[in-house]
Design a protein around this motif. Sequence first.
Motif, PDB file in Angstrom:
ATOM      1  N   LEU A  52     -31.304  -0.501 -29.922  1.00 49.62           N
ATOM      2  CA  LEU A  52     -32.359   0.296 -29.316  1.00 49.62           C
ATOM      3  C   LEU A  52     -31.724   1.023 -28.128  1.00 49.62           C
ATOM      4  N   SER A  66     -34.160   5.131 -29.613  1.00 48.28           N
ATOM      5  CA  SER A  66     -35.449   4.841 -28.972  1.00 48.28           C
ATOM      6  C   SER A  66     -36.567   5.835 -29.322  1.00 48.28           C
ATOM      7  N   ILE A  86     -29.992  -3.401 -26.298  1.00 51.89           N
ATOM      8  CA  ILE A  86     -31.031  -2.538 -25.723  1.00 51.89           C
ATOM      9  C   ILE A  86     -30.476  -1.876 -24.469  1.00 51.89           C
ATOM     10  N   GLY A 121     -34.442   2.092 -24.320  1.00 50.15           N
ATOM     11  CA  GLY A 121     -35.316   1.147 -25.014  1.00 50.15           C
ATOM     12  C   GLY A 121     -36.319   0.518 -24.057  1.00 50.15           C
TER      13      GLY A 121
END
Lengths: 98, 161
Positions: free
Chosen positions: A20, A25, A51, A55
């Motif tokens: 992400l 995203s 992430i 994200g």
Amino acid sequence: MNINKVTDGKNITISVSGRLDTNTSPVLESNITDIESYESLIFDFENLDYISSAGLRVLLSAQKRMNKANKTLSIINCNETVKDVFDITGFTDILTIE
Amino acid sequence: MYGKAEQFDDMTMLEVLYKKRKVDKEIKEEEVFNADVNELPKVREFIEHELEKCDCSMKVVSQINLAVEEVFVNIAKHAYGEKNGDCKVKIYFNGENTLEVTFEDSGLPFNPLTRGNPDTALSADEREIGGLGIYIIKEIMDDVQYMNEDGKNILVIKKYI
């Protein structure tokens, strides 16, 4: 990144796998436009490897929207890498992480 | 009991020393990318490829990856405004314990480190969306420095491994 949604009409679980990041995203963002129509949203991050702040932005925005609609959002099955990022940024305190 | 603990520490130390000897090769590489967020996968590939050579932990690899994304995206989004430009990425490993990634762009002079930190104690409703990238870099790296030299923005991030 892959997104998988499972719903019983009332609650929805969105499983996100892979990364992400800045590039992926926006895809998650466009997949959660109707989350307020559910009583609860669970993000299952069992297979989420990574992430970044991009994200986090999507998650914070989702949390704000669910709060406003008086609905719940929780995050389950995070790995250590993702948890570390939540800890550093104080997201551990503002999101429900199980 | 105390003696045992000490022995354990010695063993750990030996393992650390052994590990260091195994990876005593210096790494010095650089590559130029378009300052564009779509270049991010290429930047990541370059960094990951070099990191593989220095035998660092998964945790360090993911922290460097994260910091690299945050710095590169910041440059891609802000350095050149609407115009196109380059970003040079250099990686340096001293063969022992220090990993350094340097980013150079010729965009508008801007020191991202002057940006205030987000208040991480606020509630979700009060927290602003965004402004987390630079903060993450400062938190996960051991040293972050900005310089402006010859019209270039130079940002160096360091990790002691």
